[in-house]
Enzyme design. Sequence first.
Site, PDB file in Angstrom:
ATOM      1  CE  LYS A  26      -4.184  -1.935   1.888  1.00 12.59           C
ATOM      2  NZ  LYS A  26      -5.343  -1.714   2.738  1.00 12.59           N
TER       3      LYS A  26
ATOM      4  CE  LYS B  45      -6.409  -7.016  -2.003  1.00  8.24           C
ATOM      5  NZ  LYS B  45      -7.366  -6.785  -0.951  1.00  8.24           N
TER       6      LYS B  45
ATOM      7  CE  LYS C 278     -10.093   0.735   0.127  1.00  2.00           C
ATOM      8  NZ  LYS C 278     -10.410  -0.207   1.200  1.00  2.00           N
TER       9      LYS C 278
HETATM   10  P1  ATP Z   1      -7.766  -2.535   0.018  1.00  2.00           P
HETATM   11  O1  ATP Z   1      -7.353  -3.122  -1.285  1.00  2.00           O
HETATM   12  O2  ATP Z   1      -7.671  -1.049   0.091  1.00  2.00           O
HETATM   13  O3  ATP Z   1      -7.119  -3.201   1.213  1.00  2.00           O
HETATM   14  P2  ATP Z   1      -9.948  -4.250   0.164  1.00  2.00           P
HETATM   15  O4  ATP Z   1     -10.577  -4.363  -1.156  1.00  2.00           O
HETATM   16  O5  ATP Z   1      -8.963  -5.294   0.591  1.00  2.00           O
HETATM   17  O6  ATP Z   1      -9.304  -2.845   0.181  1.00  2.00           O
HETATM   18  P3  ATP Z   1     -10.927  -4.356   2.892  1.00  2.00           P
HETATM   19  O7  ATP Z   1     -11.984  -3.589   3.603  1.00  2.00           O
HETATM   20  O8  ATP Z   1      -9.496  -4.136   3.261  1.00  2.00           O
HETATM   21  O9  ATP Z   1     -11.077  -4.078   1.324  1.00  2.00           O
HETATM   22  O10 ATP Z   1     -11.243  -5.879   2.989  1.00  2.00           O
HETATM   23  C1  ATP Z   1     -12.401  -6.439   3.604  1.00  2.00           C
HETATM   24  C2  ATP Z   1     -12.328  -7.947   3.563  1.00  2.00           C
HETATM   25  O11 ATP Z   1     -12.368  -8.396   2.200  1.00  2.00           O
HETATM   26  C3  ATP Z   1     -11.025  -8.509   4.143  1.00  2.00           C
HETATM   27  O12 ATP Z   1     -11.331  -9.649   4.920  1.00  2.00           O
HETATM   28  C4  ATP Z   1     -10.221  -8.893   2.942  1.00  2.00           C
HETATM   29  O13 ATP Z   1      -9.315  -9.943   3.215  1.00  2.00           O
HETATM   30  C5  ATP Z   1     -11.304  -9.325   1.984  1.00  2.00           C
HETATM   31  N1  ATP Z   1     -10.885  -9.185   0.591  1.00  2.00           N
HETATM   32  C6  ATP Z   1     -10.491  -8.044  -0.025  1.00  2.00           C
HETATM   33  N2  ATP Z   1     -10.173  -8.270  -1.308  1.00  2.00           N
HETATM   34  C7  ATP Z   1     -10.388  -9.605  -1.524  1.00  2.00           C
HETATM   35  C8  ATP Z   1     -10.245 -10.461  -2.668  1.00  2.00           C
HETATM   36  N3  ATP Z   1      -9.841  -9.980  -3.822  1.00  2.00           N
HETATM   37  N4  ATP Z   1     -10.549 -11.768  -2.526  1.00  2.00           N
HETATM   38  C9  ATP Z   1     -10.972 -12.266  -1.348  1.00  2.00           C
HETATM   39  N5  ATP Z   1     -11.130 -11.515  -0.225  1.00  2.00           N
HETATM   40  C10 ATP Z   1     -10.840 -10.201  -0.310  1.00  2.00           C
HETATM   41 MG    MG Z   2      -7.700  -4.903   2.377  1.00  3.35          MG
END
Ligand code: ATP
Ligand code: MG
Length: 332
Positions: free
Chosen positions: A112, A195, A198
């Site tokens: 990040k 992965k 966002k």
């Molecule tokens: P960022 O990329 O900014 O970290 P994020 O998309 O990971 O955002 P979070 O709120 O950090 O969003 O994640 C919420 C939950 O979703 C966490 O348990 C995280 O592990 C899960 N998660 C996020 N992206 C994925 C993905 N691509 N596949 C499976 N689980 C995910």
């Molecule tokens: Mg995350």
Amino acid sequence: RPRALSGIQPTAGSFHLGNYLGAVRQYVALQESHDAFYMVVDLHAITVPQDPAELRANTRLAAAQLLAAGLDPDRCTLFIQSHVPEHAQLGWVMNCLTGFGEASRMTQFKDKSAKQGADRATVGLFTYPILQVADILLYQANEVPVGEDQRQHIELTRDLAERFNGRFGDTFTVPKPYIVKETGKIYDLQDPTIKMSKSASTPKGLINLLDEPKVTAKKVKSAVTDTDTVIRFDPENKAGVSNLLTILSTLSGTSIADLEKSYEGKMYGALKTDLAEVMVDFVTPFRARTQEYLDDPETLDSILAKGAEKARAVAAETLAQTYDRMGFLPAK
Ligand code: ATP
Ligand code: MG
């Protein structure tokens, strides 16, 4: 009943499909078997700059989406992290128990901060995994439903719980990650080697649950696959197709083996058309339910107020015990 705890960030606009399949779906399932605590982690959101009005709106939006996804306030405790001040308080204690080098090894921070540039990254972003340790330990959670990207943070939580217990006597439950193998990592539709996130490189790779269903269908149909023509689950050599099969299998309840059989001799277009349809059937009622909660902010806020009260009772007890074990002089 074992305890479960997890948190999700109040992301601008919408949860994405990775959040849902990797985490939120498991939150819903674990309500039945666990004493479950779920929160919208606004304290984590401010590790990057936030506009106050947007943060407030996104926090309600996240809670509305959790309810729309199937969280039931009578079966679980749903709350906003900043409503429970013990998170920040135990967070400080955990900061003082963590080695600088240990924190520096967290790969999420490396990823990040690299994206933001080292000078923009805050100290809060650096220590956010330690706040997450406090989030989990406050509730004496046995299991933490998360995506694969959080495994290292749960490992850190276990280490710190054991460290504290070893130094000050048994205080914290040592939690386990609850990561579903099949959906622990959902991939970007345009770059199936990274992965879904966002902070995706292109909006086309990211399925937002609150997008117009038409937009979602279009993103599915333009997903990157490969130059081969066989529909087969093979993440190493066919990352794009395998990701689509994982998503379809989970949302439709059909096993991947059965899907492979039913697509024998068929083209990628058939798989994408079916997945687009299943996605649209999933997001359409989800959007409607989310909107219903947003249209009634009084009900939503009262659910969150009750949740915070239930959460605080547990968190306050753990914090009091922690302070006592560490030798803080009681106020009375
Ligand atoms: P960022 O990329 O900014 O970290 P994020 O998309 O990971 O955002 P979070 O709120 O950090 O969003 O994640 C919420 C939950 O979703 C966490 O348990 C995280 O592990 C899960 N998660 C996020 N992206 C994925 C993905 N691509 N596949 C499976 N689980 C995910
Ligand atoms: Mg995350």
